[in-house]
Design a protein around this motif. Structure first.
Motif, mmCIF file in Angstrom:
data_model
loop_
_atom_site.group_PDB
_atom_site.id
_atom_site.type_symbol
_atom_site.label_atom_id
_atom_site.label_comp_id
_atom_site.label_asym_id
_atom_site.label_seq_id
_atom_site.Cartn_x
_atom_site.Cartn_y
_atom_site.Cartn_z
ATOM 1 N N GLN A 193 1.068 -1.053 -0.140
ATOM 2 C CA GLN A 193 -0.317 0.129 0.263
ATOM 3 C C GLN A 193 0.858 1.265 -0.080
ATOM 4 O O GLN A 193 0.610 2.218 -0.864
ATOM 5 C CB GLN A 193 -0.833 0.009 1.220
ATOM 6 N N LEU A 194 2.167 0.679 0.706
ATOM 7 C CA LEU A 194 2.939 2.042 1.217
ATOM 8 C C LEU A 194 3.399 2.781 -0.613
ATOM 9 O O LEU A 194 3.840 3.803 -1.176
ATOM 10 C CB LEU A 194 4.077 2.127 1.984
ATOM 11 N N TRP A 197 0.472 4.472 -2.564
ATOM 12 C CA TRP A 197 0.485 5.509 -2.248
ATOM 13 C C TRP A 197 1.493 6.658 -2.815
ATOM 14 O O TRP A 197 1.411 7.424 -3.204
ATOM 15 C CB TRP A 197 0.205 5.683 -0.474
ATOM 16 N N GLU A 200 1.413 7.185 -6.429
ATOM 17 C CA GLU A 200 0.546 7.829 -6.510
ATOM 18 C C GLU A 200 1.285 9.425 -6.907
ATOM 19 O O GLU A 200 0.726 10.785 -7.102
ATOM 20 C CB GLU A 200 -0.742 7.765 -6.404
ATOM 21 N N GLN A 201 1.818 9.557 -5.187
ATOM 22 C CA GLN A 201 1.786 11.081 -4.773
ATOM 23 C C GLN A 201 3.034 11.217 -4.249
ATOM 24 O O GLN A 201 3.138 10.580 -3.223
ATOM 25 C CB GLN A 201 0.785 11.692 -3.559
ATOM 26 N N ARG A 204 3.057 12.748 -0.882
ATOM 27 C CA ARG A 204 2.464 12.347 0.538
ATOM 28 C C ARG A 204 2.389 12.558 1.126
ATOM 29 O O ARG A 204 3.509 11.325 1.716
ATOM 30 C CB ARG A 204 1.565 11.005 -0.389
ATOM 31 N N ILE A 206 1.720 11.376 5.906
ATOM 32 C CA ILE A 206 1.264 9.703 6.048
ATOM 33 C C ILE A 206 1.211 10.137 7.070
ATOM 34 O O ILE A 206 2.728 10.491 7.601
ATOM 35 C CB ILE A 206 1.880 8.410 5.096
ATOM 36 N N SER A 246 -9.370 4.338 3.011
ATOM 37 C CA SER A 246 -8.195 5.317 2.834
ATOM 38 C C SER A 246 -7.044 5.078 3.593
ATOM 39 O O SER A 246 -6.191 4.867 3.417
ATOM 40 C CB SER A 246 -8.309 6.876 2.127
ATOM 41 N N PRO A 262 -3.267 8.177 5.164
ATOM 42 C CA PRO A 262 -3.230 9.705 3.691
ATOM 43 C C PRO A 262 -3.946 10.639 4.170
ATOM 44 O O PRO A 262 -4.923 10.153 4.307
ATOM 45 C CB PRO A 262 -3.384 7.953 2.410
ATOM 46 N N ASP A 263 -2.459 11.856 4.190
ATOM 47 C CA ASP A 263 -3.150 13.487 3.574
ATOM 48 C C ASP A 263 -4.081 13.170 4.787
ATOM 49 O O ASP A 263 -4.566 14.469 5.337
ATOM 50 C CB ASP A 263 -4.416 13.020 2.386
#
Length: 342
Positions: A193-194, A197, A200-201, A204, A206, A246, A262-263
């Protein structure tokens, strides 16, 4: 044999393994010994790099971590199973694609035959021989259409079976990402998953919430591992209930959990951690055998934000330090990385 060590080499490695186990306060059972021996031998690059990163980040090497390393890097069945899953998934996808293409091509071919037969019928009205040839063509076309319909039914069946097989393969892959006791995600799922993430960005934000059950070793000693496993499972379910879709709830150790968000900023993560702490504190447990109420279970939590200047193991090590502060301050509370620098 896996290793071609001489007796002297094996003896020297055994001494190094013993020293490593003593430094890490690990029992010398087969799993721990095998992982350490592989690490000391230096042949398994991926395993060695992972252990080095953990050591540099001061991540504790406990039995749970060692079992995870053994499963990921030293169990051939896992590697072979992953390859088989990938091969099978590819084969199923290709088979489904081929069946769709074949059905479309057969349908197009029959449509062309029908169109051609109609055109010929207008052209051979007064030609007896051509008429008989056209009649035979129409008969063959009808027979071919019947066989095509039968084939299409078989292709549809195959298509349905391939979708079912693909679904079962996905379920099997999903099971490999879950901790069997708690149903939370495992370390492999966390790393996957990391990667998603950060792909994608890359920058990011976290947040991580490290969770540890207070005095759980004493609880296991007093009431037994079977009851301890039930407690772990129910606490894990409560923790997971506070995580949005998420986020990622992970069982990171024996009685340790990690919530990745995340975020999410540090203040919000702290608020979520406090909600989790209160939720677990309200849980009540009763022994099914004696019907007696068991002692209240509490958790300590540490909250931190990932810094892109560090690797992931350094981040986990820093998060563990924040969690340790909560224990030092009396447990059953939330601490933040901001408290380490204040």
């Amino acid at each position: 044999m896996k290793y071609q060590d001489s007796l002297q080499q094996a003896g020297e490695k055994a001494l190094k393994v013993k020293a490593f186990l003593q430094r890490a306060a690990l029992a010398a059972h087969p799993v721990n010994y095998a992982v350490c021996y592989e690490y000391i031998s230096g042949h398994n690059t991926a395993l060695c790099q992972t252990i080095e990163q953990k050591l540099q980040a001061n991540v504790p090497l406990d039995d749970f971590v060692m079992a995870d390393l053994y499963s990921r890097f030293l169990t051939p069945a896992n590697v072979q199973q992953e390859q088989l899953l990938q091969d099978a998934a590819g084969m199923v996808s290709r088979m489904a694609g081929y069946s769709d293409i074949a059905a479309e091509q057969l349908d197009d071919y029959l449509q062309q035959l029908d169109n051609s037969a109609t055109q010929l019928q207008h052209c051979v009205t007064h030609d007896e021989q051509a008429g008989r040839a056209l009649e035979q063509l129409q008969q063959h076309t009808a027979a071919f259409r019947l066989s095509q319909q039968q084939l299409l039914q078989q292709l549809q069946q195959t298509h349905q079976q391939s979708h079912q097989l693909r679904h079962e393969l996905e379920q099997l892959k999903q099971q490999r990402l879950l901790d069997p006791l708690t149903g939370l995600y495992n370390r492999l799922a966390m790393q996957n998953q990391l990667d998603i993430w950060f792909s994608e960005q890359p920058q990011r934000q976290i947040a991580a919430i490290a969770v540890d059950l207070d005095h759980f070793s004493s609880f296991n000693r007093d009431y037994g591992n079977a009851i301890g496993d039930v407690i772990l499972s129910k606490v894990a379910r409560k923790i997971s209930s506070y995580v949005q879709s998420s986020g990622l709830p992970v069982r990171s150790g024996g009685e340790e959990f990690l919530i990745l968000l995340p975020d999410v900023d540090l203040r919000t993560a702290g608020e979520i951690a406090e909600q989790v702490r209160r939720g677990v504190e309200k849980l009540r447990f009763v022994s099914s055998r004696s019907k007696k109420t068991l002692p209240k279970v509490t958790i300590s939590l540490g909250v931190s934000l990932y810094q892109h200047s560090e690797n992931w193991y350094q981040f986990l090590g820093r998060t563990a330090q924040v969690l340790q502060l909560a224990k030092q301050l009396g447990r059953n509370q939330v601490t933040s990385e901001a408290m380490l620098t204040s």
